[in-house]
Design an enzyme around this catalytic site. Structure first.
Site, PDB file in Angstrom:
ATOM      1  CD  GLN A   1      -2.701   0.989   2.984  1.00 45.66           C
ATOM      2  OE1 GLN A   1      -1.846   0.638   3.876  1.00 45.66           O
ATOM      3  NE2 GLN A   1      -3.656   2.002   2.594  1.00 45.66           N
TER       4      GLN A   1
ATOM      5  CB  SER B   1       2.309   6.652   4.619  1.00 43.44           C
ATOM      6  OG  SER B   1       1.906   6.631   5.146  1.00 43.44           O
TER       7      SER B   1
ATOM      8  CD  GLU C   1      -5.341  -0.250   6.378  1.00 40.88           C
ATOM      9  OE1 GLU C   1      -4.884   1.267   5.929  1.00 40.88           O
ATOM     10  OE2 GLU C   1      -4.300  -0.121   7.192  1.00 40.88           O
TER      11      GLU C   1
END
Ligand SMILES: Cc1cc2nc3c(=O)[nH]c(=O)nc-3n(C[C@H](O)[C@H](O)[C@H](O)COP(=O)(O)OP(=O)(O)OC[C@H]3O[C@@H](n4cnc5c(N)ncnc54)[C@H](O)[C@@H]3O)c2cc1C
Length: 389
Positions: free
Chosen positions: A131, A134, A249
């Protein structure tokens, strides 16, 4: 409301239990209790083989819709699968990001062609995902994403840096939130792009954690390429798609984790007995409190389930992330207090409880920090206006 599992659900439970028992007594016996948060690289090759075994038996994509290569299982059945999985101490999932984060997002936003291209590889346990949200200056403030992608000669070229990317080293692909409109600011102009990881133009640097392992990484994109058709949900629509992944999530995939927590609590109680501190009045209170917290989590999970298994999760689901993260972190502190001075001793490697205590520091950060969860509860559950300076 009826909070009991139906006969059909209980039959499903027996099927799951029998399969796990057979596999984990045979070829995959060494994998019991292996992997999981903080230990994600443990026996990796065997765990990747385990992913393929799960896939071959049809256990991956249980909750995905049937028309998206899934089994369309009910939420109750998904929870049962998670419960049995944890009860059997089956290995930490190397493929959880693909199955629980990207899979449902693809099912919701993917074109038929994208579903055909990516979902079967996840369902077979063959293709791993990471993923790419960030960045050094875009964590809680995800709208500040600076990684850019531009179309050059019919391909996306991605440039920028992601950080804290779990499983980057084992991933075949990454879902990257990037800025495709260079003039855009904040939530606008972002795109959700599916980028192959094994290519020149991507450099991965592992970040060592205090557990000693390094599951998450910095990922540098230096003109990395992705096919033009790998945009999920439309160019410029990345914020909406990214938020929907976060709901997955923070939502259903965490409902069955309490059995794993119960196993940890049982180990702490066993350690308390072994060390003769089970009569310590303060430790006993904290052990009892931990057990109560587990019961509360279970009842809240069942309450969420009782709302039905279609559509959006009810607002009771909003408290589950902050509740389990805070509870689990306290459990880590309790484990260390039960171990006393032994908590500070490491022989060859950290014990399971030491690893759990250290890794639990991350629980209140990833998948939305506690402060961000409180902001979400304030606005969505209480209807308060957004905070500001
Ligand atoms: C174990 C682990 C695995 C991770 N895996 C991934 C991954 O696979 N992919 C990925 O993209 N990211 C991943 N992350 C990153 C994670 O999503 C971020 O760490 C998280 O979003 C917080 O961002 P940050 O670290 O930049 O902290 P910041 O956003 O800089 O926050 C710092 C502190 O300020 C507080 N704060 C920030 N904004 C507010 C606000 N508006 N109101 C009140 N308080 C605020 C935060 O709560 C926190 O305490 C992972 C993190 C961990 C710990």
């Amino acid at each position: 409301m009826d909070l009991r599992f139906s006969d059909e659900d209980e039959a499903f439970r027996l099927t799951v239990r029998a399969w796990l028992e057979e596999q984990l007594s045979g070829e995959y016996r060494v994998l019991r209790g292996v992997g999981g948060p903080g230990r994600d690289l443990e026996l990796l090759d065997q765990r990747l083989a385990w992913e393929r075994a799960l896939g071959a038996a049809g256990w991956i994509g249980l909750g995905w819709p049937k028309d998206s290569f899934g089994r369309g299982a009910t939420l109750f059945q998904q929870v049962i699968f998670h419960e049995e999985y944890a009860r059997a101490r089956a290995p930490g999932r190397a493929g959880h990001i693909g199955e629980y984060l990207l899979g449902p997002t693809l099912a919701a936003f993917g074109t038929d062609e994208q579903k055909r291209r990516f979902l079967p590889g996840i369902a077979r346990g063959e293709e791993m995902w990471c993923q790419g949200y960030s960045e050094p200056n875009a964590g809680s403030d995800l709208a500040n994403v600076q990684t850019r992608a531009e179309l050059v000669g019919g391909q996306w070229r991605v440039t920028g840096q992601k950080i804290w990317t779990s499983h980057a080293r084992i991933a075949d692909h990454c879902f990257v939130v990037c800025r495709t409109d260079p003039a855009s600011k904040r939530h606008a102009g972002l795109t959700y792009l599916l980028v192959p990881m094994r290519q020149d133009g991507i450099t991965i640097r592992p970040i060592r954690q205090m557990t000693g392992t390094a599951e998450f990484c910095e990922v540098f994109f230096d003109g990395a390429r992705a096919p033009e058709e790998n945009v999920l949900g439309g160019v410029g629509n990345g914020w909406k798609v990214a938020m929907s992944t976060l709901a997955f999530e923070r939502g259903a995939s965490t409902l069955g984790q309490q059995i794993g927590f119960a196993n940890e609590l049982a180990s702490i109680i066993a350690a308390a007995r072994e060390r003769g501190v089970d009569k310590d009045p303060l430790l006993r209170q904290r052990l009892a409190e931990a057990w109560m917290g587990l019961r509360i989590m279970r009842w809240n999970a069942l309450r969420v389930l009782s709302h039905g298994d279609q559509g959006e999760l009810p607002r009771e689901a909003l408290i589950s992330k902050i509740y389990w993260a805070t509870w689990h972190q306290r459990l880590g502190e309790l484990a260390m207090d039960v171990l006393g001075s032994d908590a500070e001793l490491v022989q060859d490697r950290l014990s399971m409880l030491q690893e759990m205590a250290l890794f639990s520091r991350a629980d209140t950060i990833y998948a939305g920090s506690n402060e961000i969860q409180k902001n979400i509860i304030a606005t969505r559950a209480l209807g308060l206006p957004r905070g500001g300076g």
